[in-house]
Design an enzyme around this catalytic site. Structure first.
Site, PDB file in Angstrom:
ATOM      1  N   GLU A  31       0.841  -1.201   0.000  1.00 34.86           N
ATOM      2  CA  GLU A  31       0.000   0.000   0.000  1.00 34.86           C
ATOM      3  C   GLU A  31       0.878   1.255   0.000  1.00 34.86           C
ATOM      4  O   GLU A  31       0.619   2.215  -0.719  1.00 34.86           O
ATOM      5  CB  GLU A  31      -0.904  -0.022   1.233  1.00 34.86           C
ATOM      6  CG  GLU A  31      -1.958   1.073   1.174  1.00 34.86           C
ATOM      7  CD  GLU A  31      -2.903   1.046   2.370  1.00 34.86           C
ATOM      8  OE1 GLU A  31      -2.784   0.148   3.217  1.00 34.86           O
ATOM      9  OE2 GLU A  31      -3.747   1.948   2.437  1.00 34.86           O
ATOM     10  N   LEU A  79      16.706   0.582  -3.991  1.00 34.61           N
ATOM     11  CA  LEU A  79      16.453   0.005  -5.311  1.00 34.61           C
ATOM     12  C   LEU A  79      15.097   0.464  -5.821  1.00 34.61           C
ATOM     13  O   LEU A  79      14.162   0.624  -5.041  1.00 34.61           O
ATOM     14  CB  LEU A  79      16.411  -1.524  -5.200  1.00 34.61           C
ATOM     15  CG  LEU A  79      17.718  -2.248  -4.941  1.00 34.61           C
ATOM     16  CD1 LEU A  79      17.438  -3.718  -4.647  1.00 34.61           C
ATOM     17  CD2 LEU A  79      18.640  -2.124  -6.152  1.00 34.61           C
ATOM     18  N   GLU A 107      18.755 -12.598  -7.201  1.00 35.69           N
ATOM     19  CA  GLU A 107      18.967 -12.941  -5.790  1.00 35.69           C
ATOM     20  C   GLU A 107      17.659 -12.802  -5.052  1.00 35.69           C
ATOM     21  O   GLU A 107      16.765 -12.085  -5.504  1.00 35.69           O
ATOM     22  CB  GLU A 107      19.956 -11.935  -5.157  1.00 35.69           C
ATOM     23  CG  GLU A 107      21.330 -11.995  -5.748  1.00 35.69           C
ATOM     24  CD  GLU A 107      22.154 -10.763  -5.366  1.00 35.69           C
ATOM     25  OE1 GLU A 107      21.758 -10.023  -4.442  1.00 35.69           O
ATOM     26  OE2 GLU A 107      23.185 -10.555  -6.012  1.00 35.69           O
ATOM     27  N   LYS A 109      15.391 -11.208  -2.216  1.00 31.93           N
ATOM     28  CA  LYS A 109      15.400  -9.933  -1.500  1.00 31.93           C
ATOM     29  C   LYS A 109      15.114 -10.262  -0.038  1.00 31.93           C
ATOM     30  O   LYS A 109      14.003 -10.662   0.318  1.00 31.93           O
ATOM     31  CB  LYS A 109      14.339  -8.999  -2.074  1.00 31.93           C
ATOM     32  CG  LYS A 109      14.422  -7.604  -1.497  1.00 31.93           C
ATOM     33  CD  LYS A 109      13.524  -6.656  -2.273  1.00 31.93           C
ATOM     34  CE  LYS A 109      13.730  -5.216  -1.890  1.00 31.93           C
ATOM     35  NZ  LYS A 109      13.579  -4.934  -0.486  1.00 31.93           N
ATOM     36  N   ASP A 111      14.433  -9.813   3.815  1.00 33.63           N
ATOM     37  CA  ASP A 111      13.613  -8.807   4.485  1.00 33.63           C
ATOM     38  C   ASP A 111      14.155  -8.530   5.885  1.00 33.63           C
ATOM     39  O   ASP A 111      13.703  -9.090   6.875  1.00 33.63           O
ATOM     40  CB  ASP A 111      12.166  -9.310   4.548  1.00 33.63           C
ATOM     41  CG  ASP A 111      11.207  -8.170   4.818  1.00 33.63           C
ATOM     42  OD1 ASP A 111      11.649  -7.009   4.821  1.00 33.63           O
ATOM     43  OD2 ASP A 111      10.016  -8.447   5.032  1.00 33.63           O
ATOM     44  N   TYR A 219      25.550  -9.093  -0.188  1.00 37.75           N
ATOM     45  CA  TYR A 219      25.160  -9.117  -1.591  1.00 37.75           C
ATOM     46  C   TYR A 219      25.764  -8.014  -2.460  1.00 37.75           C
ATOM     47  O   TYR A 219      25.384  -7.854  -3.608  1.00 37.75           O
ATOM     48  CB  TYR A 219      23.641  -9.100  -1.750  1.00 37.75           C
ATOM     49  CG  TYR A 219      22.920  -8.070  -0.884  1.00 37.75           C
ATOM     50  CD1 TYR A 219      23.149  -6.721  -1.041  1.00 37.75           C
ATOM     51  CD2 TYR A 219      22.005  -8.483   0.081  1.00 37.75           C
ATOM     52  CE1 TYR A 219      22.492  -5.793  -0.260  1.00 37.75           C
ATOM     53  CE2 TYR A 219      21.331  -7.559   0.864  1.00 37.75           C
ATOM     54  CZ  TYR A 219      21.582  -6.210   0.690  1.00 37.75           C
ATOM     55  OH  TYR A 219      20.940  -5.300   1.462  1.00 37.75           O
ATOM     56  N   LYS A 306       8.955  -7.152  -6.189  1.00 36.38           N
ATOM     57  CA  LYS A 306       8.441  -7.504  -4.863  1.00 36.38           C
ATOM     58  C   LYS A 306       7.267  -8.462  -4.974  1.00 36.38           C
ATOM     59  O   LYS A 306       6.383  -8.286  -5.809  1.00 36.38           O
ATOM     60  CB  LYS A 306       8.006  -6.236  -4.134  1.00 36.38           C
ATOM     61  CG  LYS A 306       9.202  -5.292  -3.872  1.00 36.38           C
ATOM     62  CD  LYS A 306       9.436  -4.977  -2.450  1.00 36.38           C
ATOM     63  CE  LYS A 306       8.694  -3.933  -1.805  1.00 36.38           C
ATOM     64  NZ  LYS A 306       8.996  -3.423  -0.564  1.00 36.38           N
ATOM     65  N   CYS A 400     -18.234   2.882  25.922  1.00 34.38           N
ATOM     66  CA  CYS A 400     -17.342   1.773  26.274  1.00 34.38           C
ATOM     67  C   CYS A 400     -18.129   0.463  26.363  1.00 34.38           C
ATOM     68  O   CYS A 400     -19.140   0.396  27.066  1.00 34.38           O
ATOM     69  CB  CYS A 400     -16.652   2.073  27.605  1.00 34.38           C
ATOM     70  SG  CYS A 400     -15.634   0.707  28.175  1.00 34.38           S
ATOM     71  N   CYS A 403     -17.959  -0.649  30.285  1.00 32.37           N
ATOM     72  CA  CYS A 403     -18.546   0.074  31.422  1.00 32.37           C
ATOM     73  C   CYS A 403     -19.600   1.090  30.995  1.00 32.37           C
ATOM     74  O   CYS A 403     -20.205   1.743  31.838  1.00 32.37           O
ATOM     75  CB  CYS A 403     -17.454   0.754  32.242  1.00 32.37           C
ATOM     76  SG  CYS A 403     -16.725   2.173  31.412  1.00 32.37           S
ATOM     77  N   CYS A 418     -11.775   5.210  26.543  1.00 33.74           N
ATOM     78  CA  CYS A 418     -12.780   5.233  27.597  1.00 33.74           C
ATOM     79  C   CYS A 418     -12.154   6.028  28.744  1.00 33.74           C
ATOM     80  O   CYS A 418     -11.121   5.626  29.280  1.00 33.74           O
ATOM     81  CB  CYS A 418     -13.107   3.819  28.067  1.00 33.74           C
ATOM     82  SG  CYS A 418     -14.026   3.830  29.616  1.00 33.74           S
ATOM     83  N   CYS A 424     -13.562   1.444  35.172  1.00 26.75           N
ATOM     84  CA  CYS A 424     -13.760   0.547  34.031  1.00 26.75           C
ATOM     85  C   CYS A 424     -12.933  -0.731  34.276  1.00 26.75           C
ATOM     86  O   CYS A 424     -11.696  -0.675  34.342  1.00 26.75           O
ATOM     87  CB  CYS A 424     -13.328   1.256  32.755  1.00 26.75           C
ATOM     88  SG  CYS A 424     -13.543   0.254  31.284  1.00 26.75           S
TER      89      CYS A 424
HETATM   90  S1  IVH Z   1      21.271  -4.645  -3.568  1.00 24.59           S
HETATM   91  C1  IVH Z   1      22.436  -0.328  -4.809  1.00 24.59           C
HETATM   92  N1  IVH Z   1      20.447  -7.082  -3.012  1.00 24.59           N
HETATM   93  O1  IVH Z   1      16.601  -4.047  -0.293  1.00 24.59           O
HETATM   94  C2  IVH Z   1      21.699  -1.574  -4.518  1.00 24.59           C
HETATM   95  N2  IVH Z   1      19.507  -5.288  -1.776  1.00 24.59           N
HETATM   96  O2  IVH Z   1      14.986  -2.002  -1.524  1.00 24.59           O
HETATM   97  C3  IVH Z   1      21.975  -2.122  -3.186  1.00 24.59           C
HETATM   98  N3  IVH Z   1      17.928  -5.989  -0.032  1.00 24.59           N
HETATM   99  O3  IVH Z   1      18.534  -1.349   0.790  1.00 24.59           O
HETATM  100  C4  IVH Z   1      21.044  -3.155  -2.723  1.00 24.59           C
HETATM  101  N4  IVH Z   1      18.069  -8.157  -0.397  1.00 24.59           N
HETATM  102  O4  IVH Z   1      18.400  -3.438   2.279  1.00 24.59           O
HETATM  103  C5  IVH Z   1      20.329  -5.763  -2.722  1.00 24.59           C
HETATM  104  N5  IVH Z   1      19.855  -9.291  -2.585  1.00 24.59           N
HETATM  105  C6  IVH Z   1      19.742  -7.999  -2.306  1.00 24.59           C
HETATM  106  C7  IVH Z   1      18.884  -7.530  -1.283  1.00 24.59           C
HETATM  107  C8  IVH Z   1      18.795  -6.157  -1.053  1.00 24.59           C
HETATM  108  C9  IVH Z   1      17.522  -7.219   0.351  1.00 24.59           C
HETATM  109  C10 IVH Z   1      17.459  -4.727   0.587  1.00 24.59           C
HETATM  110  C11 IVH Z   1      18.541  -3.738   0.913  1.00 24.59           C
HETATM  111  C12 IVH Z   1      18.235  -2.513   0.110  1.00 24.59           C
HETATM  112  C13 IVH Z   1      16.781  -2.676  -0.128  1.00 24.59           C
HETATM  113  C14 IVH Z   1      16.345  -1.915  -1.363  1.00 24.59           C
END
Ligand code: IVH
Length: 692
Positions: A31, A79, A107, A109, A111, A219, A306, A400, A403, A418, A424
């Site tokens: 969102e 990114l 790769e 991503k 979290d 990475y 994503k 409430c 109460c 409340c 309460c």
């Molecule tokens: S490369 C200049 N590779 O995603 C690019 N980022 O949305 C540097 N992240 O700030 C990032 N997995 O914290 C890269 N395999 C991956 C990643 C990754 C997670 C995170 C990272 C970045 C954010 C960008």
């Protein structure tokens, strides 16, 4: 249109803060990203409403004051991201138009939270968070506790100086264990592993970090030290030197192969033991990367795809309203049970009346439920095509549910409250449960259910009643024998020696959390000083703003609260911070102001040093000030005023030298009792060591 743009900016600013600063997101990434894209689109269409402070211009910041802020040698960019395969293909088209056919590295991503590690002659020398991309927090001490980060590199041809970047994350197993521990201790749970990782990294105590089971994957290599010719080569090199490099990464030779990678992991990620929220696609060849370059914010040679959070459609059966200990009302959606990301979901959070109205959620609606790594799912939308023709807008409660008192709303607060604090039932029980928590009075043997039992049996109506309890009264209650009754009484007695800061936290004053309580205790020294302080004086304590100060003043203005406090005082609960040995009386009678940022000490450390040497720390420059310890980026107004008043200014080093020259204090003065001065001048009173 101008209004729409401004509204979006306000919305994004608010949720940016919730996400980056408070670590308490209220909306899904999806969102947030959608609205950000909408703003970017509108801004592009209407350059006449340009604003340099628009949230679209900035990368979020996670700077805090507790850690030393250091500048990145190379900026840490974010990114560009997309949720659509079509847009991803536009990215490939653009890349190949500019540099011809290339290979891509795909790769996962991860979290978590980004980290930049510097290695000098094969040894880890610095670990810095992303911060605002230009500078971040130096969290080296904490990072050293993460087992998967090598402290010394092995292997051949290690570059003498380079930076490597990656993600610190919390595997699900660590996350579950941590939250289970927090639940037991009565601490607030982390909403998801990302918040838990970011929160942990900012812990003051690195031992706590070590215990939390963080992990790290690397990475990206940066800097002149990198001799590789492609991203893939650099990853292999890094792996050979001892870094943890994801085994899931692979080289793809076409857009079709990238699509395949994404499709595979969109499913398979659910079986991974750590959280991921997408796939990152990078042009492999460094020369091509260089040719593509950067926009002001992101590399043009990489993009993040994503994953959409998993969704399910189900019926909203009813809305229940919970009343918390502060009287805050939380609506909870009761749903027809539905399978979502491997678990059956029956309930979802609805934050407040505004959120219900904004989504126009109605009883009987078919609603979309999302689980984006959060423990409790959220309602993110409504399937309007399935809405019954006779449905009516949801009527939020006005009274409430517990109460019957009419609800109120406080300025700037989205929630209803409340106001019937004294009568309460869930508020009374909630306050008692809070009071006995481990981090508060630490009263053992009294669980939530026992507290409810005590309340229902009329034995405890407020926290002061706990100290009047006798073992025989408890022993006759169901599930409690003589032995446990006695243990509870012992534990209640023991709580009389709990330090003042925790007593203050235990009182459950709205907005006064553990940290604020410590600051207040340190600043004022006694409960009486806090009770007698005006709102202006309260604000002088660190971390206390107008909102908190007014809440404190209101709390103590309430007769019922005052009665409870007097009874606690009679019971022998600690209402004063313990005296602490002074290091010297070098600064006795001296007022010191600290301003700006410091390299070697946090502001709290400096404050403590001033107080340990008998001085008083003041917030504002005035004629009463003897020294001004000036750090970097001190405000020009302060500087001007201090110069005009002829106040002696010290650098951090000069201050250190001054302190180092201090002789030991005379014994008699160490034991000096706090003088009954007006509250705001008592900041130099002995404070307990626990805070620091
Ligand atoms: S490369 C200049 N590779 O995603 C690019 N980022 O949305 C540097 N992240 O700030 C990032 N997995 O914290 C890269 N395999 C991956 C990643 C990754 C997670 C995170 C990272 C970045 C954010 C960008």
């Amino acid at each position: 249109m101008k209004q729409k743009i401004e509204e979006l900016r306000r919305w994004l600013n608010y949720h940016n803060r919730k996400y980056y600063i408070d670590n308490a997101p209220e909306v899904s990434d999806y969102e947030f990203d959608q609205r950000m894209h909408e703003l970017q689109r509108l801004e592009a269409e209407h350059p006449e409403y340009d604003d340099p402070n628009s949230p679209s211009r900035r990368v979020g910041s996670d700077l805090t004051t507790e850690f030393r802020t250091v500048e990145h040698r190379y900026p840490m960019l974010s990114l560009g991201n997309t949720y659509s395969i079509e847009e991803l293909h536009e990215f490939f088209d653009r890349v190949e138009r500019e540099v011809g056919k290339v290979e891509y590295v795909c790769e996962l991503k991860f979290d978590g939270t980004a980290i930049s590690l510097t290695y000098h002659n094969g040894r880890l020398t610095r670990a810095v968070t992303r911060g605002d991309g230009r500078s971040g927090d130096d969290v080296t001490t904490n990072v050293r506790t993460i087992r998967t980060i090598p402290l010394e590199l092995t292997g051949e041809n290690v570059a003498p100086l380079f930076e490597i970047r990656g993600e610190i994350f919390m595997p699900y197993a660590s996350f579950d264990r941590l939250n289970a521990e927090r639940e037991q201790a009565g601490d607030q749970l982390f909403a998801n592993p990302r918040n838990a990782a970011a929160g942990t990294l900012k812990q003051q105590n690195s031992a706590v970090v070590a215990h939390r089971g963080l992990d790290c994957t690397l990475y990206q290599m940066v800097g002149e030290g990198v001799t590789a010719h492609s991203h893939w080569e650099s990853l292999e090199m890094a792996r050979a030197w001892g870094f943890k490099i994801s085994r899931e990464a692979c080289v793809c030779h076409s857009a079709a192969e990238v699509d395949e990678f994404i499709a595979y992991w969109d499913e398979a990620r659910h079986k991974l033991p750590f959280p991921t929220d997408g796939v990152v696609i990078k042009v492999n060849d460094y020369q091509a990367q260089q040719q593509l370059g950067f926009t002001s914010k992101v590399p043009r040679w990489a993009v993040a795809y994503k994953f959409k959070a998993e969704q399910a459609l189900t019926r909203l059966e009813s809305v229940a309203f919970q009343v918390g200990r502060t009287g805050a009302i939380t609506p909870v959606a009761n749903l027809s049970p539905v399978l979502l990301a491997g678990t059956t979901v029956k309930r979802a959070t609805l934050h407040n009346a505004e959120q219900i109205a904004q989504l126009d959620i109605r009883l009987g609606d078919m609603v979309y439920v999302e689980k984006g790594g959060e423990i409790i799912p959220k309602i993110t939308g409504i399937e309007l095509s399935e809405r019954k023709s006779d449905s009516e807008p949801f009527q939020y409660i006005t009274h409430c549910p517990e109460c019957g008192t009419e609800l109120t709303r406080y300025e700037g607060e989205a929630k209803h409250y409340c106001p019937n604090q004294s009568h309460c039932p869930p508020q009374i029980v909630g306050r008692i449960i809070h009071f006995i928590r481990r981090k508060a009075m630490d009263i053992d043997g009294l669980g939530d259910e026992t507290v409810e039992l005590l309340y229902e049996n009329g034995l405890v109506r407020d926290v002061a009643d706990l100290y009047d309890l006798r073992a025989p009264q408890l022993a006759v209650l169901p599930r409690l024998g003589e032995k446990s009754a006695e243990n509870i009484i012992k534990s209640i007695k023991r709580s009389k020696s709990v330090p003042f800061a925790r007593v203050l936290f235990a009182l459950g004053i709205r907005f006064v959390g553990e940290t604020t309580a410590k600051y207040l205790a340190a600043h004022f020294g006694t409960l009486d000083a806090i009770m007698n302080a005006t709102v202006e004086q309260l604000i002088e304590a660190e971390e206390v703003g107008d909102k908190i100060a007014r809440s404190i003043a209101e709390f103590f203005a309430d007769d019922a609260n005052r009665t409870i406090i007097e009874r606690l005082r009679v019971a022998g609960v600690q209402f004063e911070a313990e005296a602490r040995e002074l290091h010297s009386d070098l600064l006795a009678g001296k007022n010191v102001v600290i301003s700006g940022k410091f390299l070697r000490h946090s502001r709290d450390e400096l404050k403590e040093l001033i107080e340990l040497h008998g001085g008083k720390n003041l917030a504002a420059v005035s004629a009463n000030v003897d020294y001004l310890v000036a750090g970097e980026n001190m405000g020009p107004a302060k500087l001007q005023k201090a110069t005009k008043l002829g106040i002696k200014m010290l650098t951090e080093e000069e201050f250190e030298a001054l302190i180092a020259s201090a002789p030991a204090p005379a014994k008699a003065e160490q034991a000096a009792q706090p003088t009954p001065e007006p509250a705001h001048t008592q900041s130099a009173m002995p404070i307990q060591g626990e805070l620091f």
